[in-house]
Design a protein around this motif. Sequence first.
Motif, PDB file in Angstrom:
ATOM      1  N   ASN A 183       0.866  -1.176   0.000  1.00  0.00           N
ATOM      2  CA  ASN A 183       0.000   0.000   0.000  1.00  0.00           C
ATOM      3  C   ASN A 183       0.901   1.223   0.000  1.00  0.00           C
ATOM      4  O   ASN A 183       1.665   1.443   0.955  1.00  0.00           O
ATOM      5  CB  ASN A 183      -0.920  -0.014   1.224  1.00  0.00           C
ATOM      6  CG  ASN A 183      -2.298   0.552   0.924  1.00  0.00           C
ATOM      7  OD1 ASN A 183      -2.636   0.795  -0.229  1.00  0.00           O
ATOM      8  ND2 ASN A 183      -3.094   0.759   1.946  1.00  0.00           N
ATOM      9  N   ARG A 236      -2.320   3.779  -2.176  1.00  0.00           N
ATOM     10  CA  ARG A 236      -2.766   2.998  -3.330  1.00  0.00           C
ATOM     11  C   ARG A 236      -2.297   1.555  -3.174  1.00  0.00           C
ATOM     12  O   ARG A 236      -1.086   1.296  -3.105  1.00  0.00           O
ATOM     13  CB  ARG A 236      -2.214   3.574  -4.635  1.00  0.00           C
ATOM     14  CG  ARG A 236      -3.126   4.529  -5.376  1.00  0.00           C
ATOM     15  CD  ARG A 236      -3.693   5.610  -4.536  1.00  0.00           C
ATOM     16  NE  ARG A 236      -4.591   6.514  -5.289  1.00  0.00           N
ATOM     17  CZ  ARG A 236      -5.086   7.635  -4.790  1.00  0.00           C
ATOM     18  NH1 ARG A 236      -4.794   7.997  -3.549  1.00  0.00           N
ATOM     19  NH2 ARG A 236      -5.897   8.400  -5.510  1.00  0.00           N
ATOM     20  N   THR A 250      -2.703   6.203  -9.807  1.00  0.00           N
ATOM     21  CA  THR A 250      -1.834   5.312 -10.571  1.00  0.00           C
ATOM     22  C   THR A 250      -1.129   6.060 -11.700  1.00  0.00           C
ATOM     23  O   THR A 250       0.002   5.739 -12.050  1.00  0.00           O
ATOM     24  CB  THR A 250      -2.636   4.132 -11.138  1.00  0.00           C
ATOM     25  OG1 THR A 250      -3.825   4.617 -11.782  1.00  0.00           O
ATOM     26  CG2 THR A 250      -3.026   3.167 -10.033  1.00  0.00           C
ATOM     27  N   GLU A 266      -9.795  -8.125  -6.114  1.00  0.00           N
ATOM     28  CA  GLU A 266      -9.430  -6.716  -6.099  1.00  0.00           C
ATOM     29  C   GLU A 266     -10.549  -5.944  -5.408  1.00  0.00           C
ATOM     30  O   GLU A 266     -11.721  -6.312  -5.523  1.00  0.00           O
ATOM     31  CB  GLU A 266      -9.248  -6.191  -7.523  1.00  0.00           C
ATOM     32  CG  GLU A 266      -8.163  -6.910  -8.316  1.00  0.00           C
ATOM     33  CD  GLU A 266      -8.131  -6.489  -9.778  1.00  0.00           C
ATOM     34  OE1 GLU A 266      -9.099  -5.826 -10.220  1.00  0.00           O
ATOM     35  OE2 GLU A 266      -7.164  -6.826 -10.462  1.00  0.00           O
ATOM     36  N   ALA A 267     -10.200  -4.887  -4.675  1.00  0.00           N
ATOM     37  CA  ALA A 267     -11.222  -4.081  -4.007  1.00  0.00           C
ATOM     38  C   ALA A 267     -10.655  -2.704  -3.695  1.00  0.00           C
ATOM     39  O   ALA A 267      -9.444  -2.545  -3.520  1.00  0.00           O
ATOM     40  CB  ALA A 267     -11.682  -4.748  -2.709  1.00  0.00           C
ATOM     41  N   ARG A 268     -11.525  -1.726  -3.645  1.00  0.00           N
ATOM     42  CA  ARG A 268     -11.105  -0.403  -3.190  1.00  0.00           C
ATOM     43  C   ARG A 268     -10.801  -0.476  -1.703  1.00  0.00           C
ATOM     44  O   ARG A 268     -11.539  -1.081  -0.932  1.00  0.00           O
ATOM     45  CB  ARG A 268     -12.200   0.633  -3.452  1.00  0.00           C
ATOM     46  CG  ARG A 268     -12.404   0.930  -4.929  1.00  0.00           C
ATOM     47  CD  ARG A 268     -13.394   2.070  -5.132  1.00  0.00           C
ATOM     48  NE  ARG A 268     -13.557   2.392  -6.528  1.00  0.00           N
ATOM     49  CZ  ARG A 268     -12.774   3.231  -7.202  1.00  0.00           C
ATOM     50  NH1 ARG A 268     -11.770   3.822  -6.583  1.00  0.00           N
ATOM     51  NH2 ARG A 268     -12.977   3.479  -8.479  1.00  0.00           N
ATOM     52  N   CYS A 279     -13.445  -2.870   2.575  1.00  0.00           N
ATOM     53  CA  CYS A 279     -13.281  -3.748   1.412  1.00  0.00           C
ATOM     54  C   CYS A 279     -13.905  -5.108   1.681  1.00  0.00           C
ATOM     55  O   CYS A 279     -13.414  -6.136   1.216  1.00  0.00           O
ATOM     56  CB  CYS A 279     -11.799  -3.898   1.074  1.00  0.00           C
ATOM     57  SG  CYS A 279     -10.809  -4.589   2.419  1.00  0.00           S
ATOM     58  N   CYS A 315      -8.555  -7.061   2.309  1.00  0.00           N
ATOM     59  CA  CYS A 315      -7.182  -6.691   2.660  1.00  0.00           C
ATOM     60  C   CYS A 315      -6.590  -7.579   3.739  1.00  0.00           C
ATOM     61  O   CYS A 315      -5.428  -7.963   3.664  1.00  0.00           O
ATOM     62  CB  CYS A 315      -7.112  -5.233   3.087  1.00  0.00           C
ATOM     63  SG  CYS A 315      -7.956  -4.874   4.649  1.00  0.00           S
TER      64      CYS A 315
END
Length: 248
Positions: free
Chosen positions: A42, A52, A75, A210-212, A223, A235
């Motif tokens: 991260n 990120r 990104t 994948e997740a925010r 998430c 996470c």
Amino acid sequence: MKKCWFTWSRRRRLSRDTWELVFLADTHEDTAAITAPGQFVNIALPDKFLRRPISVCDWTKVHLVLLVKEAGEGTRELVNLPPETRLDMLAGLGNGFDFSAETVGETPVLVGGGIGAAPLYGLARRMKEAGQVFRVALGFRSGEDALYVDEFAALGCPVNIATEDGSLGAKGFVTDLLPQNAYVLACGPTPMLKAVHGHPNVTGGQFSFEARMACGFGACVGCTIQTVNGPRRVCKDGPVFRKEEIVW
């Protein structure tokens, strides 16, 4: 989890919107925080409030390799940082793939869609080092979007490609490449994961989601996904989940 410092070293364009970024670790302890393929870092970016999260593609004692797709402001900033930029990262986040032979069987299939190929490369390298036999199936929208095909092939494992427009490999989807009675280790967009999960040829597997994320280590519960064991955090409890755990 460990707070680490990595120095932006070099980049290489892989496709029209995806880059390979190589970082140098301050010390061996920084890369030692990464203990399993499928984990992520991260990254704190200058003037950005939230970090990120980026999957780890590969790592050595001194290098960290990330594949980054330009998907937004953060990104885009990351892939355009000047060389020698020193970045604060939380490393060794999440639970990675269990690739022991007892778990995956004799001929597992690594299934990647788009940028989801990234963590599978580090997985493939370590499976190769362990002397395991496996094959790789990668799906992309077109040949222009394909990435790391040569790198996987250089490991000496069978690599099959599918593209939606037929410009590289077989025309179709990565699910068209799945053999019967397949144990899969998969990463990619959610629709792809769902299709692989429900495919009749898939008898078992592990799926990287994948997740925010906000914190990246389980504090914010932002998430969360549903599993047979109730809500789980991508996470902290993932990003890799067993096939039998997942509820769509």
